[in-house]
Design a protein around this motif. Structure first.
Motif, PDB file in Angstrom:
ATOM      1  N   PRO A   1      38.122  50.131  34.692  1.00 34.89           N
ATOM      2  CA  PRO A   1      39.472  49.608  34.408  1.00 34.89           C
ATOM      3  C   PRO A   1      40.087  50.209  33.150  1.00 34.89           C
ATOM      4  O   PRO A   1      41.253  50.605  33.148  1.00 34.89           O
ATOM      5  CB  PRO A   1      39.240  48.103  34.263  1.00 34.89           C
ATOM      6  CG  PRO A   1      38.062  47.833  35.126  1.00 34.89           C
ATOM      7  CD  PRO A   1      37.187  49.032  34.990  1.00 34.89           C
TER       8      PRO A   1
ATOM      9  N   SER B   1      38.004  46.920  43.206  1.00 34.99           N
ATOM     10  CA  SER B   1      38.149  45.528  42.752  1.00 34.99           C
ATOM     11  C   SER B   1      37.081  44.656  43.406  1.00 34.99           C
ATOM     12  O   SER B   1      36.504  43.767  42.771  1.00 34.99           O
ATOM     13  CB  SER B   1      39.529  44.987  43.113  1.00 34.99           C
ATOM     14  OG  SER B   1      40.524  45.754  42.513  1.00 34.99           O
ATOM     15  N   GLN B   2      36.838  44.918  44.692  1.00 30.99           N
ATOM     16  CA  GLN B   2      35.830  44.141  45.405  1.00 30.99           C
ATOM     17  C   GLN B   2      34.447  44.405  44.807  1.00 30.99           C
ATOM     18  O   GLN B   2      33.679  43.487  44.579  1.00 30.99           O
ATOM     19  CB  GLN B   2      35.864  44.545  46.878  1.00 30.99           C
ATOM     20  CG  GLN B   2      34.832  43.865  47.719  1.00 30.99           C
ATOM     21  CD  GLN B   2      35.074  44.125  49.201  1.00 30.99           C
ATOM     22  OE1 GLN B   2      35.888  43.489  49.837  1.00 30.99           O
ATOM     23  NE2 GLN B   2      34.375  45.091  49.734  1.00 30.99           N
TER      24      GLN B   2
ATOM     25  N   TYR C   1      41.689  51.243  44.681  1.00 30.66           N
ATOM     26  CA  TYR C   1      41.894  50.120  43.765  1.00 30.66           C
ATOM     27  C   TYR C   1      41.299  48.851  44.360  1.00 30.66           C
ATOM     28  O   TYR C   1      40.587  48.091  43.682  1.00 30.66           O
ATOM     29  CB  TYR C   1      43.406  49.961  43.543  1.00 30.66           C
ATOM     30  CG  TYR C   1      43.800  49.007  42.447  1.00 30.66           C
ATOM     31  CD1 TYR C   1      44.027  49.471  41.163  1.00 30.66           C
ATOM     32  CD2 TYR C   1      43.965  47.658  42.703  1.00 30.66           C
ATOM     33  CE1 TYR C   1      44.398  48.607  40.164  1.00 30.66           C
ATOM     34  CE2 TYR C   1      44.328  46.790  41.703  1.00 30.66           C
ATOM     35  CZ  TYR C   1      44.544  47.262  40.436  1.00 30.66           C
ATOM     36  OH  TYR C   1      44.900  46.397  39.452  1.00 30.66           O
ATOM     37  N   ILE C   2      41.580  48.610  45.658  1.00 28.18           N
ATOM     38  CA  ILE C   2      41.094  47.397  46.311  1.00 28.18           C
ATOM     39  C   ILE C   2      39.580  47.479  46.507  1.00 28.18           C
ATOM     40  O   ILE C   2      38.846  46.524  46.231  1.00 28.18           O
ATOM     41  CB  ILE C   2      41.799  47.204  47.666  1.00 28.18           C
ATOM     42  CG1 ILE C   2      43.308  47.068  47.465  1.00 28.18           C
ATOM     43  CG2 ILE C   2      41.251  45.992  48.392  1.00 28.18           C
ATOM     44  CD1 ILE C   2      43.733  45.925  46.609  1.00 28.18           C
TER      45      ILE C   2
ATOM     46  N   LEU D   1      33.789  43.157  40.678  1.00 22.80           N
ATOM     47  CA  LEU D   1      33.575  41.742  40.385  1.00 22.80           C
ATOM     48  C   LEU D   1      32.172  41.319  40.794  1.00 22.80           C
ATOM     49  O   LEU D   1      31.524  40.522  40.108  1.00 22.80           O
ATOM     50  CB  LEU D   1      34.615  40.886  41.101  1.00 22.80           C
ATOM     51  CG  LEU D   1      36.029  41.023  40.539  1.00 22.80           C
ATOM     52  CD1 LEU D   1      36.960  40.058  41.216  1.00 22.80           C
ATOM     53  CD2 LEU D   1      36.055  40.804  39.039  1.00 22.80           C
TER      54      LEU D   1
END
Lengths: 204, 423
Positions: A117, B292-293, B288-289, B296
């Motif tokens: 990020p 993100s999965q 990005y998706i 986390l």
């Protein structure tokens, strides 16, 4: 030699030197954007390179008419991307694995997963900063002093005036021949701009 | 007005709900071979796959392979449906000249429902892809198949509700897409500019409806293959792949049609440029998706959440994961970045083919480790089901396209789209 090089670079940014006798160039006013586009094309095909157009709003196709070619902003931006990516990687590795390692629930001090990020954010941030900074640099902005400001007519460039300016530093520049060319292209008025504070109006 | 369009004969409704409307200005000039050949080839390949796949030795493999191939076609149709819905909702001008392409691909749902039958049989089969939660006695504490976690999910994961949901999804997609198709063709025939507003009204409720059903279809079709695991972003992940594939499919189709002499002078480098920008954008969105999965769950480090990724990072599947990272994100990101790649049909078409292959690879990566956790592999049925179904899908699409104008010729924004230029 170096001076010539600097002048060349400045000319690509739209910053032109005045001639020995103080003549900065010719400023021609055109009645509408269509004529301005045609005039820009004509001036470009006639071999002029030190010229610029001014209008109250962006005109589609003007870059092609002026023969500006592809902007180099993309290369500057990707330089910023690489800088941001490298900086973010180094920052996170150095702070969390070298300078102040902290054990957080058994996770590795430095790992690529949680760093992405920040790497992404700094890549975008530096790309944007380089893109804006590069745009300003390539355009020679900000530019508080410009001899064109001596022209009273030129204030209308931000209202309803469409102007084309040919700089005296252009190797093809010739006071009478260039003026004739601009008038032939449909200029309704041509002004000679001097770099020391006054201009003379030649109205057709 | 209503009589301006006639319905097609009952059997043909499966492929095109409306009778042919001829266009003088933008006709389909290909021969009927262009859709009969892939159609026949696809049907033969699918039939052979089903015939061989239904034998005992290949049954489990067949269900998975077929599901992946079918979901691939579904994702293209859904993505195209979203393109059209969003186009109407935001009154996009640039895309009008090429809107008929995604519009025609989005009417594929009746055909896809027909092709769904083998999977439907699989739902009731103990060798089927969903047997992890459809097995008898899964919620019965006395059964040897009792599974405490799945017993807690039984209110959602049971066959009647599952089938009801699928029926609702199909109904919603079929209704919205054929309505868009009918109104758009009605505008072709009558030239009524007010139809644009009706299309917009339809899209206003059609978009959220299709959004929610697509997300849940992602959960139901793919996530329930491994029902212990859950991810709330999975529906968006499914959408991101679908939307990206739809842009690739559109760009590829247009490049092919232009090669055959259609849409020339209609779709220009400017339109390719925008399609390329959207392909680039949704390559990034997909990454990005997907990330993100992953991130986390990496951070949480809870076994019940990380287990899905564990299977995909061992026994050869880690190679697939790496190929996905490079082939679905890093390479296309770098290749699609320069302006020139997006403005010429050839490099853009090559990237479209590549990304469509990656979409299939992605679906394979999501589904197949459930069947083969011990060894990463491709089976010939994976390829035959995929290619066969794609041939049938494309044949139906081309046949539908050949019956109507290639361009939404009466759209009031067509003129602006034809003259569109990137600033």
């Amino acid at each position: 030699m170096l001076k010539k090089l600097i002048q060349g670079v400045k000319a690509t940014m739209g910053i032109y030197e005045a001639r020995e006798d103080g003549i900065y160039g010719l400023l021609a006013e055109f009645p509408n954007p269509g004529v301005l586009i045609a005039a820009a094309r004509k001036v470009h095909t006639s071999g002029y390179r030190h010229f610029d157009t001014h209008s109250p709003f962006p005109i589609h196709g003007m870059d092609r008419a002026m023969g500006l070619g592809q902007s180099r902003i993309g290369y500057i931006t990707i330089l910023g991307s690489a800088t941001g990516l490298g900086l973010a990687t180094w920052l996170q590795w150095w702070t969390s694995a070298v300078d102040y390692p902290l054990n957080i629930s058994g996770k590795p001090f430095f790992a690529i997963e949680p760093s992405i990020p920040i790497m992404f954010e700094l890549t975008v941030l530096f790309s944007a900063l380089f893109a804006v900074g590069g745009m300003l640099a390539l355009n020679g902005l900000p530019r508080p002093y410009n001899p064109l400001f001596y022209s009273r007519e030129f204030t209308r460039a931000s209202d309803d005036g469409f102007f084309l300016h040919v700089a005296a530093s252009d190797s093809n520049f010739d006071l009478s021949a260039t003026e004739a060319l601009l008038k032939e292209a449909g200029a309704k008025a041509v002004e000679v701009i001097h770099d020391h504070g006054y201009s003379e109006l030649h109205t057709t | 007005m209503r009589d301006a369009l006639r319905g097609s004969s009952p059997l043909m409704k499966l492929i095109d709900p409306l009778a042919s409307t001829k266009s003088d200005q933008y006709p389909f000039i290909g021969t009927s071979r262009s859709y009969i050949l892939p159609g026949l080839a696809g049907l033969v390949i699918v039939a052979v796959s089903i015939f061989v796949g239904m034998s005992e030795a290949f049954l489990e493999q067949f269900y998975f392979s077929y599901l992946i191939g079918w979901t691939f076609c579904l994702s293209i149709a859904l993505g195209c449906l979203f393109i059209v819905l969003i186009k109407h909702l935001v009154r996009a001008e640039w895309i009008v000249a090429l809107r008929r392409i995604p519009e025609a691909a989005a009417v594929s749902f009746p055909l896809l429902i027909l092709l769904f039958i083998p999977i439907l049989i699989g739902i009731f089969d103990t060798h089927g892809p969903y047997h992890h939660w459809t097995a008898e006695g899964i919620a019965d504490p006395d059964s040897k198949y009792y599974d405490e976690i799945l017993a807690g999910k039984v209110a959602y994961l049971n066959i009647p509700f599952f089938l009801t949901r699928l029926a609702l999804y199909f109904l919603a997609w079929t209704f919205v897409s054929s309505r868009l198709w009918r109104l758009s063709l009605l505008q072709d025939v009558t030239g009524d500019p007010n139809i644009s507003a009706r299309l917009r009204h339809l899209s206003a409720w059609g978009l959220p409806l299709c959004g929610i059903t697509t997300a849940f279809a992602g959960f139901d079709l793919l996530m329930t293959l491994y029902p212990h695991w859950f991810s709330t972003i999975f529906g968006v992940y499914f959408f991101s792949g679908a939307f990206l594939s739809a842009f690739c499919f559109t760009a590829l189709t247009i490049a092919g049609l232009q090669r055959s002499g259609m849409l020339r002078g209609v779709v220009t480098a400017e339109h390719y440029h925008d399609l390329g920008k959207l392909m680039f954008g949704f390559v990034v969105f997909w990454a990005y998706i997907a990330f993100s999965q992953y991130m986390l769950y990496w951070y949480g480090g809870i076994p019940e959440e990380t287990v899905w990724f564990k299977y995909r990072l061992q026994n050869g599947w880690e190679t697939h994961s790496a190929i996905l990272l490079f082939g679905h994100f890093i390479l296309p990101f770098l290749i699609l970045l320069p302006r020139a790649v997006k403005r010429y049909s050839l490099p853009l078409a090559i990237m479209a083919v590549w990304l469509l292959m990656m979409q299939w690879f992605d679906l394979h990566w999501q589904a197949m480790p459930v069947l083969h956790p011990d060894q990463a592999q491709f089976h010939w049925l994976d390829l035959s089901c995929w290619i066969g179904l794609v041939c049938v899908f494309v044949a139906g699409f081309l046949w539908r396209l050949s019956r109507h104008a290639m361009v939404c010729e009466a759209d009031p924004r067509l003129d602006k789209s034809l003259r569109f230029e990137n600033a």
